[in-house]
Design a protein around this motif. Sequence first.
Motif, PDB file in Angstrom:
ATOM      1  N   SER A  91       0.855  -1.185   0.000  1.00 27.62           N
ATOM      2  CA  SER A  91       0.000   0.000   0.000  1.00 27.62           C
ATOM      3  C   SER A  91       0.893   1.238   0.000  1.00 27.62           C
ATOM      4  O   SER A  91       2.082   1.166   0.346  1.00 27.62           O
ATOM      5  CB  SER A  91      -0.902   0.008   1.231  1.00 27.62           C
ATOM      6  N   MET A 122      -0.670  -4.266   3.716  1.00 24.97           N
ATOM      7  CA  MET A 122      -1.137  -3.047   4.366  1.00 24.97           C
ATOM      8  C   MET A 122      -0.360  -2.830   5.670  1.00 24.97           C
ATOM      9  O   MET A 122       0.297  -3.744   6.184  1.00 24.97           O
ATOM     10  CB  MET A 122      -2.640  -3.147   4.663  1.00 24.97           C
ATOM     11  N   SER A 172      -6.978  -3.536   3.594  1.00 20.95           N
ATOM     12  CA  SER A 172      -7.441  -4.097   2.328  1.00 20.95           C
ATOM     13  C   SER A 172      -8.953  -4.240   2.400  1.00 20.95           C
ATOM     14  O   SER A 172      -9.550  -4.258   3.487  1.00 20.95           O
ATOM     15  CB  SER A 172      -6.807  -5.467   2.083  1.00 20.95           C
ATOM     16  N   ARG A 173      -9.593  -4.326   1.251  1.00 18.31           N
ATOM     17  CA  ARG A 173     -11.052  -4.490   1.203  1.00 18.31           C
ATOM     18  C   ARG A 173     -11.472  -5.753   1.969  1.00 18.31           C
ATOM     19  O   ARG A 173     -12.422  -5.732   2.754  1.00 18.31           O
ATOM     20  CB  ARG A 173     -11.501  -4.563  -0.257  1.00 18.31           C
ATOM     21  N   SER A 176     -14.622   0.146  -0.661  1.00 21.59           N
ATOM     22  CA  SER A 176     -13.267   0.357  -1.183  1.00 21.59           C
ATOM     23  C   SER A 176     -12.666   1.652  -0.672  1.00 21.59           C
ATOM     24  O   SER A 176     -11.502   1.694  -0.233  1.00 21.59           O
ATOM     25  CB  SER A 176     -13.281   0.340  -2.711  1.00 21.59           C
ATOM     26  N   LYS A 177     -13.448   2.757  -0.711  1.00 18.93           N
ATOM     27  CA  LYS A 177     -12.938   4.042  -0.234  1.00 18.93           C
ATOM     28  C   LYS A 177     -12.668   4.005   1.269  1.00 18.93           C
ATOM     29  O   LYS A 177     -11.668   4.547   1.755  1.00 18.93           O
ATOM     30  CB  LYS A 177     -13.945   5.155  -0.556  1.00 18.93           C
ATOM     31  N   THR A 209      -9.457   2.193   2.000  1.00 18.42           N
ATOM     32  CA  THR A 209      -8.287   3.012   1.666  1.00 18.42           C
ATOM     33  C   THR A 209      -7.995   4.020   2.774  1.00 18.42           C
ATOM     34  O   THR A 209      -6.842   4.196   3.196  1.00 18.42           O
ATOM     35  CB  THR A 209      -8.520   3.747   0.338  1.00 18.42           C
TER      36      THR A 209
END
Length: 469
Positions: A344, A382, A453-454, A444-445, A448
């Motif tokens: 990431s 991540m 991670s999703r 997803s947003k 982030t």
Amino acid sequence: MNIEYLQYLNRIYKRILDEVDVGVHAVDETGKTIIYNKKMMQMESMELQDVMDKNLLDVFMFKDDQSSTLVKALQEGKETRNVKQTYFNNKRREITTINDTIPIFEDEKICGAVEIARDVTKLERLIKGNMTRSGTTRYTFDSITGTSPAMKEVIESAKRAARTSSYVLIVGETGTGKELFAQSIHNASSRFSGPFISQNCAALPDNLIESLLFGTKKGAFTGAVDQPGLFEQANGGTLLLDEINSLNLNLQAKLLRVLQEKTIRRIGDTKDTPVDVRVIANMNEDPIDAITENRMRKDLYYRLGVVTVFIPPLRERKEDIPLLVKDFIEKYNERFQMNVKGLSEEVHQSFMEYDWNGNVRELEHIIEAAMNIMMDDEEIIMYPHLPFQYRSKMHNKERVAPASSVDTFIKDRADLDIPLKQQMELFEKTYIEHVWRKNNYNISKTATVLGLSRQSLQYRMKKLNIKSK
């Protein structure tokens, strides 16, 4: 016979040669390659342009006690059948084949030779099995990752050292890859087919390291037998002495004599034995500091340091970190059967800010540790995947919720007399729900923003009983 038909026949012959399951290599009377089929390319891990129209002795290397069977056919005009041959391609890779080699005559004059070869390289490795010594080298200069100016300079310096037989001193902090450089120098030198033996001088007490290096004569002390030391075992090859500065000064004096005289005397023996060994020494501190503090003899340093290679620490070549990360991810993807794609942005940024006191070795261990705790379907490393000890060292960023957010959370809750673990789960749930709402319930947003991670976010939402919209 017109030119079109000749070209047609040439295509047919080439197709046939490329389809047969044996290697075919033909040379003209000068030793220049004129035929080299697809199977031979596969066996020797070579490209056509690396071999065609070149003298085979300029491309391949042969052991001292062997010569090319093709060259022998040209010189002696005799065919040979079922002859085993071991040689090396232009990348120093060892190849073993069983060959039928036939000279080609025209008007009773040798005009070339052809070799039909069957690959037995894998079989040879299986047969050797446990006989392969622990000192076998794996690394070449192609194994060294780094395009920074500092690394390019040190690689070029090491490559120049490989062309000579001078002793080499490699200086670098722990974890910088000193043995990788030592093996690369050995494999690029004329001694590449000889033994490579590595010994950590700090791993054994002085009385054992002396007998290990120089060998013993039967009767020298109780239980002593005739035993060759590492210098004799490495004869014709390379001996790597790691942490040379850990030897006591008396042993350093004996080592200096061996380097100067090129002879050794076993413990308890009265005669000297000549040895042909290239010594590469490693140390993890500045040699001048070691001399000043009486941990290294000045004359030994000058004898060993004919060529000195200083490997820069990772903190001085941070532009190489993305390449190193890519290599380590590929390595552990293969080992763990994973499909990790990269880091990431947060992890990348933290890597570029970190001091890397453990150098490349520390970076590799962090990547390995992170991939050990990732879920099978996660593809990006991540920040929460990183080991705790790494995250605890990263003080450049504040990675906790702002005090105002904590204060607000506490003021809004009446149940403050519950265990800390439950309180943390409540705060985590509240915070995730807050960020989720702020991002219009977009998974997803939200992931982030949270640095997850999703898949990891969805797992936490399920665990905390956060209902999806």
